[in-house]
Design an enzyme around this catalytic site. Sequence first.
Site, PDB file in Angstrom:
ATOM      1  N   SER A   1       0.817  -1.201   0.000  1.00 16.86           N
ATOM      2  CA  SER A   1       0.000   0.000   0.000  1.00 16.86           C
ATOM      3  C   SER A   1       0.859   1.263   0.000  1.00 16.86           C
ATOM      4  CB  SER A   1      -0.968  -0.039   1.185  1.00 16.86           C
ATOM      5  OG  SER A   1      -1.936   0.951   1.037  1.00 16.86           O
TER       6      SER A   1
ATOM      7  N   ASP B   1      -6.073   2.297  -3.731  1.00 16.34           N
ATOM      8  CA  ASP B   1      -7.309   2.256  -2.939  1.00 16.34           C
ATOM      9  C   ASP B   1      -7.486   3.531  -2.115  1.00 16.34           C
ATOM     10  OD1 ASP B   1      -5.316   1.713  -1.106  1.00 16.34           O
ATOM     11  OD2 ASP B   1      -6.231  -0.122  -0.302  1.00 16.34           O
TER      12      ASP B   1
HETATM   13 MG    MG Z   1      -3.431   1.401  -0.383  1.00 16.19          MG
END
Ligand code: MG
Length: 463
Positions: free
Chosen positions: A106, A254
């Site tokens: 991430s 995301d």
């Molecule tokens: Mg992420």
Amino acid sequence: MTLIKSISGIRGTIGGAQGKNLTPIDVVKFTTAYARLIKDKNPGKRITIVVGRDARISGSMVDSLVEGTLLGTGVDVINVGMCTTPGTEMAVITHKADGGIIITASHNPRQWNALKLLNERGEFLDDAEGKQVLSMAEESEWDYPTIDNIGKVILREDFNATHIAQVLALELVDVEAVRKRKFKVVVDAVNSIGGVVIPALLRELGCEVIAINCDPTGEFAHNPEPLPENLTDISEVVRTEGADLGIVVDPDVDRLAFVMENGEMFVEEYTLVAVADYVLRHTKGNTVSNLSSSRALSDVTARYEGCSYAAAAVGEVNVVKKMKETGAVIGGEGNGGVIYPELHYGRDALVGVALFLTYFAGLDMTMSELRKTFPAYYASKNKIELTPEIDVDKILATIKSRYSGERVNDIDGVKIDFEENWVHLRKSNTEPIIRIYTEAKTMAEAEALAKRFISEIEQICKE
Ligand code: MG
């Protein structure tokens, strides 16, 4: 040098001693444990797992290990190659696979990587399943299948175009309306997969795209967390190019943040607030975010009759659970994570971009004018470091009882909602620290509130 094992997966730095970092041995152990969990859930069934990865430098190495291990456990693989977190989730759903593994750390810097583990709905494993994987990973007594029962790669495909098409097909995404506006948009995707996917999405929406840090080389051009201090370049380009807005995503796409036409941040917390305002205009329903997210979402939800807001514990899996419980039409996390269940229950920056641009196309105002239509809140994030012998739970319990006359929520640490502001105290599971998040109508007030609680906690420690 770190290896963090949690219910949402395993995350660590590349290289060094096994068991203390994310080494090849650790990848194999956890992938095997995950495969065993999915096989146990589906006795007698031939299992298919989707594997995707972001662009980080170790991605290809970890991908080979994950794929090889899955095949060795007798599981078939659909490998979508370089793909976003939401894209990999959608591939699980679309291919009716039994689970998925996303190889991404991430927003963490380049030396990190991680395995995010998905169930057959393309959602993160729940608490019980995550714990099962962790305990299975410690077992060495398990027989891998023999030669006639190893898995095979049944498909290699680029799923990104399919994901984009799925986003554009959403009823609340008005492609024609956005195309007419011919928005000029600057994109900073920190040289990960968002650098391919976000410009492609924007071009479908008729935008003129100015791409910075959009080569998916995995060489992150700056700290990949989409925070203002890491985003000075895009602010400058948005201003000098006279763009309508800037778009920033993290390496696995995301999290989504916007930059206003004046180069200032729209502020990550307001990504979800703006998208929610648009969705609620068209779909009556509830909203959810986590306890550390801005009160602005609750305020905006209250503008719509019959719609109500609920708070979940921090973590995507908790937000999704609460969204299902309350039948929320939109939700997510204040860190720029938009979850729109109409497509799937996962934070999805592509969905966020498409919904936001449809909303923005229908308004006759600039980004900074739009920002002023929302209640202004300022957040202050602090932590207090304690010595290991201090009982953090006891401190939180003391605070909770002291403020029992206020609106207190204790599903995740202690959150106290005062009339004009709030404080959220959370303990870390890995270090002796308490995180102190505050939000108020001015930055000075948010910082003063944080200071007040820091000294109150220090006082309790002395008692
Ligand atoms: Mg992420």
